[in-house]
Design a protein around this motif. Sequence first.
Motif, PDB file in Angstrom:
ATOM      1  N   THR A  21       0.865  -1.172   0.000  1.00  0.00           N
ATOM      2  CA  THR A  21       0.000   0.000   0.000  1.00  0.00           C
ATOM      3  C   THR A  21       0.902   1.223   0.000  1.00  0.00           C
ATOM      4  O   THR A  21       1.705   1.389   0.923  1.00  0.00           O
ATOM      5  N   PRO A  22       0.819   2.083  -1.016  1.00  0.00           N
ATOM      6  CA  PRO A  22       1.669   3.280  -1.065  1.00  0.00           C
ATOM      7  C   PRO A  22       1.424   4.191   0.144  1.00  0.00           C
ATOM      8  O   PRO A  22       0.301   4.285   0.645  1.00  0.00           O
ATOM      9  N   ARG A  23       2.460   4.829   0.600  1.00  0.00           N
ATOM     10  CA  ARG A  23       2.352   5.747   1.735  1.00  0.00           C
ATOM     11  C   ARG A  23       1.750   7.082   1.331  1.00  0.00           C
ATOM     12  O   ARG A  23       1.187   7.784   2.146  1.00  0.00           O
ATOM     13  N   ASN A  24       1.928   7.440   0.065  1.00  0.00           N
ATOM     14  CA  ASN A  24       1.333   8.691  -0.413  1.00  0.00           C
ATOM     15  C   ASN A  24       0.947   8.540  -1.881  1.00  0.00           C
ATOM     16  O   ASN A  24       1.422   7.643  -2.566  1.00  0.00           O
ATOM     17  N   GLN A  25       0.056   9.430  -2.333  1.00  0.00           N
ATOM     18  CA  GLN A  25      -0.374   9.381  -3.724  1.00  0.00           C
ATOM     19  C   GLN A  25       0.734   9.946  -4.594  1.00  0.00           C
ATOM     20  O   GLN A  25       1.183  11.078  -4.388  1.00  0.00           O
ATOM     21  N   SER A  26       1.199   9.143  -5.534  1.00  0.00           N
ATOM     22  CA  SER A  26       2.334   9.561  -6.350  1.00  0.00           C
ATOM     23  C   SER A  26       2.492   8.622  -7.532  1.00  0.00           C
ATOM     24  O   SER A  26       1.798   7.618  -7.648  1.00  0.00           O
ATOM     25  N   ASN A  27       3.440   8.958  -8.395  1.00  0.00           N
ATOM     26  CA  ASN A  27       3.909   8.037  -9.419  1.00  0.00           C
ATOM     27  C   ASN A  27       4.983   7.175  -8.773  1.00  0.00           C
ATOM     28  O   ASN A  27       5.784   7.666  -7.975  1.00  0.00           O
ATOM     29  N   TYR A  28       5.021   5.905  -9.126  1.00  0.00           N
ATOM     30  CA  TYR A  28       6.025   5.003  -8.586  1.00  0.00           C
ATOM     31  C   TYR A  28       6.848   4.411  -9.726  1.00  0.00           C
ATOM     32  O   TYR A  28       6.295   3.928 -10.719  1.00  0.00           O
ATOM     33  N   TYR A  29       8.161   4.436  -9.562  1.00  0.00           N
ATOM     34  CA  TYR A  29       9.112   3.920 -10.536  1.00  0.00           C
ATOM     35  C   TYR A  29       9.662   2.602 -10.013  1.00  0.00           C
ATOM     36  O   TYR A  29      10.006   2.483  -8.842  1.00  0.00           O
ATOM     37  N   VAL A  30       9.746   1.598 -10.885  1.00  0.00           N
ATOM     38  CA  VAL A  30      10.143   0.246 -10.494  1.00  0.00           C
ATOM     39  C   VAL A  30      11.589  -0.017 -10.896  1.00  0.00           C
ATOM     40  O   VAL A  30      11.965   0.194 -12.053  1.00  0.00           O
ATOM     41  N   TRP A  31      12.385  -0.465  -9.932  1.00  0.00           N
ATOM     42  CA  TRP A  31      13.755  -0.903 -10.172  1.00  0.00           C
ATOM     43  C   TRP A  31      13.884  -2.341  -9.673  1.00  0.00           C
ATOM     44  O   TRP A  31      13.359  -2.694  -8.614  1.00  0.00           O
ATOM     45  N   LEU A  32      14.589  -3.184 -10.438  1.00  0.00           N
ATOM     46  CA  LEU A  32      14.869  -4.562 -10.036  1.00  0.00           C
ATOM     47  C   LEU A  32      16.372  -4.789 -10.064  1.00  0.00           C
ATOM     48  O   LEU A  32      17.053  -4.341 -10.984  1.00  0.00           O
ATOM     49  N   ARG A  33      16.864  -5.486  -9.080  1.00  0.00           N
ATOM     50  CA  ARG A  33      18.275  -5.906  -9.085  1.00  0.00           C
ATOM     51  C   ARG A  33      18.277  -7.375  -9.483  1.00  0.00           C
ATOM     52  O   ARG A  33      17.766  -8.230  -8.757  1.00  0.00           O
ATOM     53  N   VAL A  34      18.809  -7.664 -10.666  1.00  0.00           N
ATOM     54  CA  VAL A  34      18.667  -8.982 -11.285  1.00  0.00           C
ATOM     55  C   VAL A  34      20.012  -9.493 -11.819  1.00  0.00           C
ATOM     56  O   VAL A  34      20.985  -8.741 -11.901  1.00  0.00           O
ATOM     57  N   ARG A  35      19.981 -10.752 -12.214  1.00  0.00           N
ATOM     58  CA  ARG A  35      21.096 -11.341 -12.963  1.00  0.00           C
ATOM     59  C   ARG A  35      20.591 -12.565 -13.709  1.00  0.00           C
ATOM     60  O   ARG A  35      19.538 -13.118 -13.407  1.00  0.00           O
ATOM     61  N   LEU A  89       2.026  -6.007  -6.958  1.00  0.00           N
ATOM     62  CA  LEU A  89       3.081  -5.901  -7.962  1.00  0.00           C
ATOM     63  C   LEU A  89       3.442  -7.318  -8.359  1.00  0.00           C
ATOM     64  O   LEU A  89       3.809  -8.135  -7.506  1.00  0.00           O
ATOM     65  N   SER A  90       3.307  -7.652  -9.645  1.00  0.00           N
ATOM     66  CA  SER A  90       3.615  -8.992 -10.141  1.00  0.00           C
ATOM     67  C   SER A  90       4.854  -8.949 -11.009  1.00  0.00           C
ATOM     68  O   SER A  90       4.970  -8.105 -11.894  1.00  0.00           O
ATOM     69  N   LEU A  91       5.777  -9.854 -10.751  1.00  0.00           N
ATOM     70  CA  LEU A  91       6.988 -10.006 -11.548  1.00  0.00           C
ATOM     71  C   LEU A  91       6.965 -11.407 -12.141  1.00  0.00           C
ATOM     72  O   LEU A  91       6.915 -12.392 -11.405  1.00  0.00           O
ATOM     73  N   THR A  92       6.990 -11.481 -13.457  1.00  0.00           N
ATOM     74  CA  THR A  92       6.942 -12.770 -14.139  1.00  0.00           C
ATOM     75  C   THR A  92       8.228 -12.947 -14.935  1.00  0.00           C
ATOM     76  O   THR A  92       8.492 -12.180 -15.870  1.00  0.00           O
ATOM     77  N   ALA A  93       9.008 -13.935 -14.573  1.00  0.00           N
ATOM     78  CA  ALA A  93      10.253 -14.222 -15.278  1.00  0.00           C
ATOM     79  C   ALA A  93       9.950 -14.994 -16.552  1.00  0.00           C
ATOM     80  O   ALA A  93       9.043 -15.830 -16.582  1.00  0.00           O
ATOM     81  N   SER A  94      10.711 -14.708 -17.610  1.00  0.00           N
ATOM     82  CA  SER A  94      10.497 -15.405 -18.876  1.00  0.00           C
ATOM     83  C   SER A  94      11.012 -16.838 -18.838  1.00  0.00           C
ATOM     84  O   SER A  94      10.632 -17.656 -19.660  1.00  0.00           O
ATOM     85  N   SER A  95      11.895 -17.123 -17.881  1.00  0.00           N
ATOM     86  CA  SER A  95      12.459 -18.473 -17.769  1.00  0.00           C
ATOM     87  C   SER A  95      13.007 -18.667 -16.364  1.00  0.00           C
ATOM     88  O   SER A  95      13.044 -17.740 -15.562  1.00  0.00           O
ATOM     89  N   ASN A  96      13.488 -19.871 -16.099  1.00  0.00           N
ATOM     90  CA  ASN A  96      14.094 -20.135 -14.793  1.00  0.00           C
ATOM     91  C   ASN A  96      15.555 -19.691 -14.757  1.00  0.00           C
ATOM     92  O   ASN A  96      16.276 -19.991 -13.824  1.00  0.00           O
ATOM     93  N   ASN A  97      15.984 -18.939 -15.757  1.00  0.00           N
ATOM     94  CA  ASN A  97      17.352 -18.437 -15.834  1.00  0.00           C
ATOM     95  C   ASN A  97      17.537 -17.120 -15.077  1.00  0.00           C
ATOM     96  O   ASN A  97      18.650 -16.677 -14.851  1.00  0.00           O
ATOM     97  N   ILE A  98      16.441 -16.478 -14.667  1.00  0.00           N
ATOM     98  CA  ILE A  98      16.494 -15.162 -14.031  1.00  0.00           C
ATOM     99  C   ILE A  98      16.503 -15.292 -12.514  1.00  0.00           C
ATOM    100  O   ILE A  98      15.776 -16.104 -11.951  1.00  0.00           O
ATOM    101  N   GLU A  99      17.310 -14.468 -11.861  1.00  0.00           N
ATOM    102  CA  GLU A  99      17.312 -14.373 -10.404  1.00  0.00           C
ATOM    103  C   GLU A  99      17.085 -12.911 -10.023  1.00  0.00           C
ATOM    104  O   GLU A  99      17.602 -12.015 -10.685  1.00  0.00           O
ATOM    105  N   ILE A 100      16.289 -12.688  -8.963  1.00  0.00           N
ATOM    106  CA  ILE A 100      15.976 -11.339  -8.497  1.00  0.00           C
ATOM    107  C   ILE A 100      16.457 -11.192  -7.069  1.00  0.00           C
ATOM    108  O   ILE A 100      16.113 -11.999  -6.198  1.00  0.00           O
TER     109      ILE A 100
END
Length: 135
Positions: A21-35, A89-100
Amino acid sequence: NFTSYISFNATTPPVLQYNFTPRNQSNYYVWLRVRSKNSTGGSVTVGLSGASSKTIGCITNTNWHWVSVDACSGQAIQFTALTNKAYILSLTASSNNIEIDRILLSTSPNTQLNPNQVACGTSTTTVNTSGPTSF
């Protein structure tokens, strides 16, 4: 310490859901740390409670790195005008090759965790003439 991360395998569906639940009304930008586990390309599709999904593509680096650019638009992934209600927020990996490793939701459009990322879905075409150009 990079010892706790999400890894997908053949028996685990490549979907991760995060309730918030967002703390305030705003735009939210998504960053992922992946490999990528082995340099084989992969992607992560990012969706938010019925909003249009965006895809971070060309994840081939085997080192942890931050990504936020939509493969189609070449722009940072953002969800606009979120209010203080529950979202998924849903994150769907294209394969089992991705780690988050990490997920960051930022209200700042100036957050820059990786200035060298590119959108692999975009390209530039050069056209050269080989004949008359006026008719």
